[in-house]
Design an enzyme around this catalytic site. Structure first.
Site, PDB file in Angstrom:
ATOM      1  N   HIS A  63       0.835  -1.201   0.000  1.00 16.31           N
ATOM      2  CA  HIS A  63       0.000   0.000   0.000  1.00 16.31           C
ATOM      3  C   HIS A  63       0.868   1.248   0.000  1.00 16.31           C
ATOM      4  CE1 HIS A  63      -4.181  -1.379   0.506  1.00 16.31           C
ATOM      5  NE2 HIS A  63      -3.550  -2.504   0.768  1.00 16.31           N
ATOM      6  N   GLU A  83      -9.307   6.958  -4.371  1.00 19.95           N
ATOM      7  CA  GLU A  83      -9.619   6.915  -2.945  1.00 19.95           C
ATOM      8  C   GLU A  83      -8.993   8.098  -2.212  1.00 19.95           C
ATOM      9  OE1 GLU A  83      -9.853   2.069  -3.250  1.00 19.95           O
ATOM     10  OE2 GLU A  83      -8.108   2.980  -2.300  1.00 19.95           O
ATOM     11  N   GLN A  84      -7.716   8.360  -2.471  1.00 16.66           N
ATOM     12  CA  GLN A  84      -7.042   9.466  -1.787  1.00 16.66           C
ATOM     13  C   GLN A  84      -7.613  10.814  -2.228  1.00 16.66           C
ATOM     14  OE1 GLN A  84      -2.838   9.476  -1.100  1.00 16.66           O
ATOM     15  NE2 GLN A  84      -2.710   7.238  -0.997  1.00 16.66           N
ATOM     16  N   ILE A 116      -2.572   2.383   6.868  1.00 16.91           N
ATOM     17  CA  ILE A 116      -3.632   1.992   5.941  1.00 16.91           C
ATOM     18  C   ILE A 116      -4.971   2.262   6.603  1.00 16.91           C
ATOM     19  CG2 ILE A 116      -4.677   0.091   4.644  1.00 16.91           C
ATOM     20  CD1 ILE A 116      -1.842  -1.256   4.799  1.00 16.91           C
ATOM     21  N   ALA A 118      -9.253   2.755   5.230  1.00 13.36           N
ATOM     22  CA  ALA A 118     -10.245   2.879   4.153  1.00 13.36           C
ATOM     23  C   ALA A 118     -10.755   4.316   4.206  1.00 13.36           C
ATOM     24  CB  ALA A 118     -11.370   1.876   4.354  1.00 13.36           C
ATOM     25  N   VAL A 119     -10.362   5.123   3.243  1.00 14.63           N
ATOM     26  CA  VAL A 119     -10.617   6.559   3.318  1.00 14.63           C
ATOM     27  C   VAL A 119     -11.999   6.967   2.824  1.00 14.63           C
ATOM     28  CG1 VAL A 119      -8.158   7.154   3.178  1.00 14.63           C
ATOM     29  CG2 VAL A 119      -9.528   7.065   1.082  1.00 14.63           C
TER      30      VAL A 119
END
Length: 166
Positions: A63, A83-84, A116, A118-119
């Site tokens: 990741h 995601e970011q 890590i 989950a954003v």
């Protein structure tokens, strides 16, 4: 049933840079048509959990850092970039970026793998807050937390790729 090659091509990146998980899930024969996010996630997660600690560590290590050098260089996977970006990590102030860089370095030094989370649904302040709390965890606790987050990321990715069962 989808061929092994097609399955691995489609789902090999669900666990970041770890196609062996999709390969083993397919080879295990536990996949059922029609493929659903929940069904594929259950198969992939079972393989991930059965992997050796070294292999799971490798998945964590694959990741990218949040708002790190790969993001700056434009070298994230498409999923990680989306995601970011969705969490606003591509729009940090210089001070925020410096704080992420400082936390990323301290976290990797302490745990040996990147932070890590989950954003999806989180903003940069939520992520920074979680970062600052989790860096105080012990190694075993953080390894468990990070692996749970990897599984959540996989489910979110699969949910965007596949329909749910009728």
């Amino acid at each position: 049933m989808m061929s092994r090659e097609d399955f691995v091509s489609r789902f090999g990146g669900v666990f970041e840079h770890s196609p062996f998980i999709a390969e083993r899930a397919y080879d295990g024969g536990h996949l059922r048509e029609p493929l659903t996010a929940a069904g594929v996630h259950a198969s992939l997660t079972a393989v991930f959990r059965a992997a050796s600690p070294e292999e799971r560590f490798g998945v964590l290590s694959a990741h990218p850092d949040l708002a790190g050098r790969l993001a700056i260089a434009g070298e994230l996977t498409e999923d990680s970039r989306k995601e970011q970006s969705g969490a606003g990590l591509d729009r940090l102030s210089p001070a925020e970026h410096a704080r992420f860089t400082e936390l990323n370095s301290a976290y990797v030094e302490k745990f040996g793998f990147p932070f890590i989370i989950a954003v999806k649904g989180l903003g940069k302040d939520d992520i920074l807050s979680a970062f600052e709390i989790r860096i105080g965890n012990g190694r075993d606790e953080e390894f468990a937390t990070a692996t749970a987050q990897v599984e959540r990321i996989a489910l979110l990715r699969l949910t965007s790729m596949l329909p749910e069962a009728e």
